[in-house]
Design an enzyme around this catalytic site. Structure first.
Site, PDB file in Angstrom:
ATOM      1  N   HIS A 104       1.838 -22.729 -34.051  1.00 22.67           N
ATOM      2  CA  HIS A 104       3.209 -22.695 -33.221  1.00 22.67           C
ATOM      3  C   HIS A 104       3.883 -23.813 -33.518  1.00 22.67           C
ATOM      4  O   HIS A 104       3.804 -25.075 -32.958  1.00 22.67           O
ATOM      5  CB  HIS A 104       2.682 -22.745 -31.631  1.00 22.67           C
ATOM      6  CG  HIS A 104       2.300 -21.531 -31.160  1.00 22.67           C
ATOM      7  ND1 HIS A 104       2.972 -20.551 -30.931  1.00 22.67           N
ATOM      8  CD2 HIS A 104       1.156 -21.348 -30.597  1.00 22.67           C
ATOM      9  CE1 HIS A 104       2.099 -19.671 -30.333  1.00 22.67           C
ATOM     10  NE2 HIS A 104       0.890 -20.081 -30.290  1.00 22.67           N
ATOM     11  N   HIS A 114       0.393 -15.692 -37.052  1.00 25.06           N
ATOM     12  CA  HIS A 114      -1.059 -15.259 -36.727  1.00 25.06           C
ATOM     13  C   HIS A 114      -1.927 -14.760 -38.102  1.00 25.06           C
ATOM     14  O   HIS A 114      -1.299 -13.933 -38.783  1.00 25.06           O
ATOM     15  CB  HIS A 114      -1.187 -14.634 -35.596  1.00 25.06           C
ATOM     16  CG  HIS A 114      -2.746 -13.736 -35.517  1.00 25.06           C
ATOM     17  ND1 HIS A 114      -2.786 -12.376 -35.983  1.00 25.06           N
ATOM     18  CD2 HIS A 114      -3.670 -14.094 -35.178  1.00 25.06           C
ATOM     19  CE1 HIS A 114      -3.912 -11.966 -35.751  1.00 25.06           C
ATOM     20  NE2 HIS A 114      -4.678 -12.954 -35.066  1.00 25.06           N
ATOM     21  N   ASN A 116      -5.836 -13.394 -39.321  1.00 24.66           N
ATOM     22  CA  ASN A 116      -7.341 -13.416 -39.003  1.00 24.66           C
ATOM     23  C   ASN A 116      -7.845 -12.656 -40.215  1.00 24.66           C
ATOM     24  O   ASN A 116      -7.358 -11.539 -40.562  1.00 24.66           O
ATOM     25  CB  ASN A 116      -7.600 -12.710 -37.594  1.00 24.66           C
ATOM     26  CG  ASN A 116      -8.832 -12.259 -37.210  1.00 24.66           C
ATOM     27  OD1 ASN A 116      -9.307 -11.183 -37.337  1.00 24.66           O
ATOM     28  ND2 ASN A 116      -9.751 -13.186 -36.949  1.00 24.66           N
ATOM     29  N   VAL A 117      -9.108 -12.926 -40.466  1.00 24.25           N
ATOM     30  CA  VAL A 117     -10.258 -12.242 -41.420  1.00 24.25           C
ATOM     31  C   VAL A 117     -11.453 -12.257 -40.360  1.00 24.25           C
ATOM     32  O   VAL A 117     -11.749 -13.238 -40.306  1.00 24.25           O
ATOM     33  CB  VAL A 117     -10.188 -12.578 -42.657  1.00 24.25           C
ATOM     34  CG1 VAL A 117      -8.932 -12.074 -43.343  1.00 24.25           C
ATOM     35  CG2 VAL A 117     -10.410 -14.107 -42.954  1.00 24.25           C
ATOM     36  N   ARG A 118     -12.201 -11.021 -40.413  1.00 27.60           N
ATOM     37  CA  ARG A 118     -13.331 -11.263 -39.791  1.00 27.60           C
ATOM     38  C   ARG A 118     -14.317  -9.879 -40.224  1.00 27.60           C
ATOM     39  O   ARG A 118     -13.968  -9.054 -41.075  1.00 27.60           O
ATOM     40  CB  ARG A 118     -13.222 -10.800 -38.303  1.00 27.60           C
ATOM     41  CG  ARG A 118     -12.419  -9.454 -38.124  1.00 27.60           C
ATOM     42  CD  ARG A 118     -12.064  -9.439 -36.608  1.00 27.60           C
ATOM     43  NE  ARG A 118     -11.319  -8.132 -36.319  1.00 27.60           N
ATOM     44  CZ  ARG A 118      -9.995  -7.711 -36.648  1.00 27.60           C
ATOM     45  NH1 ARG A 118      -9.328  -8.923 -36.971  1.00 27.60           N
ATOM     46  NH2 ARG A 118      -9.362  -6.973 -36.357  1.00 27.60           N
ATOM     47  N   HIS A 153       6.444 -10.378 -46.196  1.00 24.24           N
ATOM     48  CA  HIS A 153       6.189  -8.931 -46.457  1.00 24.24           C
ATOM     49  C   HIS A 153       5.605  -8.619 -47.814  1.00 24.24           C
ATOM     50  O   HIS A 153       4.740  -8.229 -48.185  1.00 24.24           O
ATOM     51  CB  HIS A 153       6.898  -8.043 -45.840  1.00 24.24           C
ATOM     52  CG  HIS A 153       6.858  -7.536 -44.439  1.00 24.24           C
ATOM     53  ND1 HIS A 153       6.057  -6.800 -43.835  1.00 24.24           N
ATOM     54  CD2 HIS A 153       7.582  -8.264 -43.577  1.00 24.24           C
ATOM     55  CE1 HIS A 153       6.248  -6.722 -42.660  1.00 24.24           C
ATOM     56  NE2 HIS A 153       7.228  -7.523 -42.275  1.00 24.24           N
ATOM     57  N   HIS A 183       4.521  -2.522 -22.584  1.00 29.24           N
ATOM     58  CA  HIS A 183       5.268  -2.695 -21.075  1.00 29.24           C
ATOM     59  C   HIS A 183       6.746  -3.443 -21.514  1.00 29.24           C
ATOM     60  O   HIS A 183       7.576  -3.231 -20.399  1.00 29.24           O
ATOM     61  CB  HIS A 183       4.390  -3.489 -20.218  1.00 29.24           C
ATOM     62  CG  HIS A 183       4.227  -4.965 -20.868  1.00 29.24           C
ATOM     63  ND1 HIS A 183       3.594  -5.229 -22.027  1.00 29.24           N
ATOM     64  CD2 HIS A 183       5.093  -6.177 -20.353  1.00 29.24           C
ATOM     65  CE1 HIS A 183       3.475  -6.372 -22.073  1.00 29.24           C
ATOM     66  NE2 HIS A 183       4.347  -7.120 -20.915  1.00 29.24           N
ATOM     67  N   GLY A 266     -18.726 -13.541 -24.291  1.00 35.21           N
ATOM     68  CA  GLY A 266     -18.937 -14.880 -23.637  1.00 35.21           C
ATOM     69  C   GLY A 266     -18.751 -16.077 -24.633  1.00 35.21           C
ATOM     70  O   GLY A 266     -19.284 -16.843 -24.758  1.00 35.21           O
ATOM     71  N   ARG A 268     -16.288 -19.014 -26.556  1.00 35.64           N
ATOM     72  CA  ARG A 268     -15.917 -20.298 -26.085  1.00 35.64           C
ATOM     73  C   ARG A 268     -14.476 -20.123 -25.588  1.00 35.64           C
ATOM     74  O   ARG A 268     -13.587 -19.952 -26.509  1.00 35.64           O
ATOM     75  CB  ARG A 268     -16.080 -21.262 -27.267  1.00 35.64           C
ATOM     76  CG  ARG A 268     -15.732 -22.703 -26.679  1.00 35.64           C
ATOM     77  CD  ARG A 268     -15.990 -23.715 -27.882  1.00 35.64           C
ATOM     78  NE  ARG A 268     -15.637 -25.145 -27.220  1.00 35.64           N
ATOM     79  CZ  ARG A 268     -14.750 -25.916 -27.708  1.00 35.64           C
ATOM     80  NH1 ARG A 268     -13.927 -25.223 -28.348  1.00 35.64           N
ATOM     81  NH2 ARG A 268     -14.571 -27.017 -27.322  1.00 35.64           N
TER      82      ARG A 268
END
Length: 308
Positions: A104, A114, A116-118, A153, A183, A266, A268
């Site tokens: 930010h 943002h 993310n790689v997982r 892109h 929404h 669970g 952190r």
């Protein structure tokens, strides 16, 4: 005699973990250079198994808040958010590791980003492990610039093209659909790429594609940050930035699968919620003035477009 065909590479969690730790280190080093101040390092352990390394900056010279997290966690029962699309895996032992970041910037002309790689693995006694990769990156501007969107892109597309001609169009469309506030009936930002449950082509191919996405992040975002971080702004721009950041909070707390998985497993809490911006505003039924730069974000950027 027929030529020998090498056996496909077996799933290698150690290689994935080594890559992810290196990716985190490389990204943090580049961001420290861009900001001029160091990131804080916070190593943690998870009572149920595993742990992680959170790298965070707050009140930086460029980044109002930024986090680049590595986690490697395991458990005895796959959480509902991870097995929603694969109900046959519910209840299995599991392992998950990844790098997730949200930045930010303070300057309203510099977009939030943002990435993310997982990797997930679900295990059951007597059966081969079921593994898959997920991730992607997306851009959330407050004041839109066509050249920023095109660059972001195009960099995503270049990262994916070597692994399949159809991947970019598939993953861009997936991103447009995923990062959407139902929404509000509006996108969170201008999208990027998003994928999940990906194991196509075997481990070597799927891991290679995931690495290419992770490696492309700095090339996709840093030139945009450098262009916008020194641009002059006033209270009007900061006010609009805080208002639009509210949409980011709404998405992360209502829809984001990573947030849900972290809380359900669970994880952190401090590391999971580091994605939230530090200063946010909400207003009742606010609308931008017609023809204003703020209105242009809605009409020209918060729409599904082929930016390339």
């Amino acid at each position: 005699m027929p030529a020998h065909t090498p056996a496909p590479a077996a799933f290698d969690p150690a290689a994935v973990k080594t890559y992810l730790l290196d990716l985190q280190a490389r990204i943090v080093a580049a961001l420290e250079t861009a900001d001029g101040l160091p990131f804080r390092t916070d190593t943690w352990e998870r009572p149920e198994g595993g742990g992680g390394i959170s790298r965070l900056i707050e009140e930086g010279q460029v980044l109002e808040r930024g986090g680049v997290n590595f986690s490697h966690v395991l458990g005895t029962q796959l959480p509902p958010s991870a097995s929603a699309h694969r109900p046959e895996l519910a209840g299995r032992r599991w392992e998950a590791m990844g790098v997730s970041l949200v930045l930010h910037p303070r300057n309203p002309y510099a977009p939030t980003v943002h990435m993310n790689v997982r990797c997930f693995v679900a295990m059951k006694e007597g059966e081969a492990p079921v593994w898959w990769f997920g991730g992607g990156m997306d851009l959330t501007p407050y004041y839109g610039f066509e050249d920023d969107a095109q660059h972001f892109h195009a960099t995503c597309k270049s990262a994916l093209d070597p692994f399949g001609a159809d991947l970019h169009s598939r993953f861009k469309d997936w991103c447009d659909r995923y990062f959407f506030l139902k929404h509000r009936n509006e996108p969170r930002g201008i999208g990027g790429v998003f994928f999940d449950d990906f194991s196509e082509g075997g481990f070597e191919h799927a891991f290679g594609m995931t690495k290419s996405v992770g490696d492309a992040f700095l090339a996709a975002y840093l030139p945009i940050l450098e262009r916008r971080k020194q641009r002059e702004y006033g209270e009007r721009e900061r006010d609009f930035q805080a208002y639009r950041r509210g949409r980011y909070v709404e998405f992360n707390l209502v829809y984001d699968r990573g947030t849900l998985f972290g809380l359900q497993s669970g994880g952190r809490t401090e590391s999971i919620l580091m994605s939230l911006p530090p200063i946010v505003k909400w207003r009742y039924d606010w609308q931008p003035e017609t023809g204003s730069p703020e209105a242009r974000l809605y009409t020209d950027f918060l729409v599904v477009r082929d930016w390339i």
